[in-house]
Each structure stands twice: as structure tokens, then as C-alpha cells.
Design a protein around this motif. Structure first.
Motif, PDB file in Angstrom:
ATOM      1  N   ASN A   5       0.820  -1.211   0.000  1.00 35.31           N
ATOM      2  CA  ASN A   5       0.000   0.000   0.000  1.00 35.31           C
ATOM      3  C   ASN A   5       0.854   1.262   0.000  1.00 35.31           C
ATOM      4  O   ASN A   5       0.476   2.281  -0.605  1.00 35.31           O
ATOM      5  CB  ASN A   5      -0.956  -0.001   1.198  1.00 35.31           C
ATOM      6  N   TYR A   8       1.773   1.661  -3.512  1.00 40.43           N
ATOM      7  CA  TYR A   8       0.586   2.014  -4.306  1.00 40.43           C
ATOM      8  C   TYR A   8       0.254   3.496  -4.172  1.00 40.43           C
ATOM      9  O   TYR A   8       0.099   4.215  -5.169  1.00 40.43           O
ATOM     10  CB  TYR A   8      -0.591   1.159  -3.846  1.00 40.43           C
ATOM     11  N   TYR A   9       0.169   3.995  -2.949  1.00 41.51           N
ATOM     12  CA  TYR A   9      -0.211   5.394  -2.738  1.00 41.51           C
ATOM     13  C   TYR A   9       0.901   6.359  -3.145  1.00 41.51           C
ATOM     14  O   TYR A   9       0.635   7.535  -3.409  1.00 41.51           O
ATOM     15  CB  TYR A   9      -0.606   5.619  -1.282  1.00 41.51           C
ATOM     16  N   ASP A  13      -2.677   6.983  -8.694  1.00 41.59           N
ATOM     17  CA  ASP A  13      -3.832   7.775  -8.287  1.00 41.59           C
ATOM     18  C   ASP A  13      -4.915   6.821  -7.810  1.00 41.59           C
ATOM     19  O   ASP A  13      -5.568   6.155  -8.612  1.00 41.59           O
ATOM     20  CB  ASP A  13      -4.361   8.597  -9.468  1.00 41.59           C
ATOM     21  N   PRO A  14      -5.129   6.700  -6.493  1.00 39.13           N
ATOM     22  CA  PRO A  14      -6.107   5.730  -6.000  1.00 39.13           C
ATOM     23  C   PRO A  14      -7.523   6.009  -6.467  1.00 39.13           C
ATOM     24  O   PRO A  14      -8.335   5.087  -6.568  1.00 39.13           O
ATOM     25  CB  PRO A  14      -5.980   5.850  -4.472  1.00 39.13           C
ATOM     26  N   GLY A  55      -5.622  10.076   6.898  1.00 41.63           N
ATOM     27  CA  GLY A  55      -5.856   9.529   5.572  1.00 41.63           C
ATOM     28  C   GLY A  55      -6.704  10.434   4.711  1.00 41.63           C
ATOM     29  O   GLY A  55      -7.761  10.022   4.230  1.00 41.63           O
ATOM     30  N   GLY A  57      -6.481  11.545   1.683  1.00 44.40           N
ATOM     31  CA  GLY A  57      -6.525  11.416   0.228  1.00 44.40           C
ATOM     32  C   GLY A  57      -6.002  12.668  -0.444  1.00 44.40           C
ATOM     33  O   GLY A  57      -4.910  13.137  -0.151  1.00 44.40           O
ATOM     34  N   GLU A  86      -0.746  12.113   6.813  1.00 44.38           N
ATOM     35  CA  GLU A  86      -0.529  11.464   5.514  1.00 44.38           C
ATOM     36  C   GLU A  86       0.943  11.128   5.361  1.00 44.38           C
ATOM     37  O   GLU A  86       1.806  11.894   5.792  1.00 44.38           O
ATOM     38  CB  GLU A  86      -0.992  12.387   4.369  1.00 44.38           C
ATOM     39  N   SER A  88       2.105   9.448   2.164  1.00 42.78           N
ATOM     40  CA  SER A  88       2.454   9.328   0.754  1.00 42.78           C
ATOM     41  C   SER A  88       3.054  10.636   0.243  1.00 42.78           C
ATOM     42  O   SER A  88       2.392  11.679   0.271  1.00 42.78           O
ATOM     43  CB  SER A  88       1.214   8.995  -0.081  1.00 42.78           C
ATOM     44  N   LEU A  91       0.743  12.243  -2.415  1.00 37.41           N
ATOM     45  CA  LEU A  91      -0.464  12.859  -1.881  1.00 37.41           C
ATOM     46  C   LEU A  91      -0.142  14.096  -1.039  1.00 37.41           C
ATOM     47  O   LEU A  91      -0.908  15.063  -1.028  1.00 37.41           O
ATOM     48  CB  LEU A  91      -1.259  11.846  -1.055  1.00 37.41           C
ATOM     49  N   ASP A 226      -5.175  -1.328  -4.725  1.00 41.91           N
ATOM     50  CA  ASP A 226      -5.487  -0.899  -3.366  1.00 41.91           C
ATOM     51  C   ASP A 226      -5.853  -2.121  -2.531  1.00 41.91           C
ATOM     52  O   ASP A 226      -6.802  -2.842  -2.846  1.00 41.91           O
ATOM     53  CB  ASP A 226      -6.653   0.095  -3.398  1.00 41.91           C
TER      54      ASP A 226
END
Length: 316
Positions: A5, A8-9, A13-14, A55, A57, A86, A88, A91, A226
Motif C-alpha cells: 500500500n 501504491y499510494y 492515483d487511488p 488519511g 486522500g 498522511e 504518501s 499525496l 489498493d
């Protein structure tokens, strides 16, 4: 799961793979912002308070919440300072542009001292889990080796002992909630957890991977999908109470949003919108609240200082 994860993040782009409640409707973030303002008033309207999101986003929920707060509750807007949790790097860059007034932290411990109102929407489901399986020789724990599951003997015990039964343990989620509740018990405040999962817990396997809105093999191409698992709200409530807090819920998201006035707000916006937009608003609200969509599977849990009354949206 944590490494996959994180990759991924950091690289994808989730929101090309799934849609969260704030992305579905602006009303979701607006209602949670106004909810936070009512909670602040219940706390005695402290002159300084941390409004945090774990989180976030790309910042849609917080942006909608702040817009509603500044419009309807200027005193709260003056007292609160927005903070985001956060990790990432990608992000974080987006959030710095979308919410330049917010301070971004890598974990809960970075938040400034003082009373807090924290919102965590679809945050805990992405934290890593452990899986235990009952075999004839005893309990085993699943590990991953060369891209496949293996099982190693484990010192574990769960209520259901049927052979082949899988039990998931959201250790990271419980540790986060325990730390959050300990802070609230010490400094005051309320947290709202919104996520999908079980109110009662129990056996079952829920690990899933989503890519482009479609379920895929969780072990295939790690870091490109995800990974999530259902949240065990019963264990979260125990972790919070053991840390010194009181809890309300969990209750279904649909019931919570209805109590906050989502249907009335939808109708209000619809009257001023074009027919096409009114239909989209209504469809979004149905998706968030209906039992057939997100209204039942998604739950809400409030964690509060023991001195506080039950917050809005939760019945006594």
C-alpha cells in the motif's frame, strides 16, 4: 500489505481505482464539518482546537468541511486549525496545494497538544492485518513467500475453532485507535471513525485488492492495486475504552448521515440545481445511505472523552 500500500499510494492515483464518500458527494464532507462544529460547541467552544483528518486522500473531505464551517460556524473556524495525517509523498504534494492552510504530519504523534476533533474516513481499512487459520494441528499464521501464502505455526487463540476458519487481526488499526483514545482521554476531544466492516467482529476473510474498480488477486503485482480489509469495530471499541475513553456506536453510515440531515441537504441543493444535477445529487445520497450500497456495510464509531455527552448522530 503495508509495503504494497505504501508503494501504491506513492506511485498511483487511488481515485482512478475506487471512489470514497467525499468524492461521491460534497454533502458528505459538509455534514462532517458541521458535525465537528457541533461537537466543538458541546466541548464548551474552546478557544483553540485541532481539527484533524487521518488519511485525507487528496483533501476533498477537509476542503468541503472547511467550506461549510467557514460559512455556518465562523467562531469555530476562528478557533480551529486544520491538520492532516498522511505519509504518501505524492499525496502530500497534492494536499499542500489543495489545502495550503493545513499542517501535514506523518503520524498521530506529530499533532500539536490540546483538545482534538479527528475524522478518519476509510483510513483504517488500508492498514495491514494479520490472518490466522485453524488447522487440525493448531493455529497457523499466514505469511507471504515468493508471491504466495504460506502458513507457519502460531501461538493464537480465537473463539471459533473450526478447522479451516480464518480470523483477521487488525493490529495496526487497534494500535492507532488505542493511541488516539489515550490522547483524547488525556487532552480532551472526539474522534469519528467511518469505514466498512463488522459491528460485532468474528471469523471470516475480507482481504481484497481493487484495481480500476475491479477486484483482483491481492498477491498479483503488489503495489499496483489498493489493498484493504474489513474493520473490526467491536475490537476498536474495546481498544478505545481500555485507553480511557467512552464510545458511541458503531452504527450504520446511512443512519448516521440521515440523522445529520443528508436527505434535507440533498433536497435543498436539488431545488437550486439543474434537473440533471439534482438527479446526480439524489443518486449520490442514495449510494451513501441505502443498505444495498454503502449505507449498511459502512459504520461510524465515535470515541470521546468520558466527560462528554453523546455526539450528534448517535442516539443515547
Amino acid at each position: 500489505m503495508a509495503r504494497a500500500n505504501a508503494a501504491y499510494y506513492a506511485t498511483r492515483d487511488p481515485f482512478a481505482d475506487f471512489a470514497t464518500s467525499p468524492e461521491i458527494s460534497q454533502i458528505f464532507g459538509e455534514l462532517l464539518g458541521l458535525w465537528a462544529g457541533l461537537v466543538w460547541q458541546m466541548m464548551g467552544s474552546p478557544g483553540r482546537i485541532v481539527l484533524a483528518e487521518a488519511g485525507p486522500g487528496r483533501g476533498t473531505l477537509m476542503r468541503d468541511a472547511l467550506r461549510a464551517i467557514r460559512r455556518a460556524l465562523p467562531d469555530f473556524a476562528e478557533a480551529m486549525s486544520p491538520h492532516l495525517i498522511e505519509t504518501s509523498p505524492r499525496l502530500i504534494g497534492e494536499l499542500a496545494t489543495a489545502l495550503p492552510d493545513a499542517t501535514i504530519h506523518s503520524d498521530l504523534s506529530g499533532l500539536p497538544d490540546g483538545p482534538i476533533i479527528l475524522i478518519a474516513n476509510e483510513f483504517l481499512d488500508a492498514l495491514p492485518i494479520r490472518q490466522f487459520v485453524r488447522r487440525e494441528t493448531g493455529w497457523t499464521e499466514r505469511h507471504i513467500e515468493n508471491g504466495r501464502f504460506i502458513e507457519v505455526p502460531a501461538d493464537a487463540s480465537f473463539p471459533a475453532n473450526e478447522c479451516g476458519v480464518v480470523h483477521e487481526y487488525g493490529e495496526a488499526a487497534e494500535e492507532f485507535v488505542a493511541a488516539l483514545a489515550a490522547r483524547i482521554a488525556r487532552m480532551g476531544g472526539v474522534a469519528l471513525i467511518v469505514d466498512y466492516g463488522s459491528a460485532q467482529g468474528g471469523p471470516g476473510e475480507s482481504l481484497q485488492a481493487i484495481r480500476a474498480g475491479v477486484p483482483v488477486d491481492p498477491l498479483a503485482e503488489p503495489g499496483t492495486a489498493d489493498l484493504t480489509a474489513h474493520v473490526d469495530f467491536a475490537r476498536l471499541a474495546i481498544a478505545a475504552t481500555e485507553a480511557g475513553c467512552s464510545v458511541s456506536g458503531p452504527i450504520a453510515q446511512g443512519a448516521f448521515l440521515a440523522a445529520l440531515g443528508i436527505h434535507e441537504r440533498t433536497a435543498q441543493l436539488g431545488r437550486a440545481a439543474s434537473p440533471e444535477m439534482a438527479v446526480r445529487l439524489l443518486a449520490a445520497t442514495r449510494r451513501l445511505t441505502s443498505a444495498e450500497a454503502m449505507g449498511s456495510l459502512f459504520k461510524t464509531l465515535a470515541i470521546r472523552h468520558p466527560s462528554m455527552r453523546i455526539p450528534p448522530g448517535f442516539s443515547a
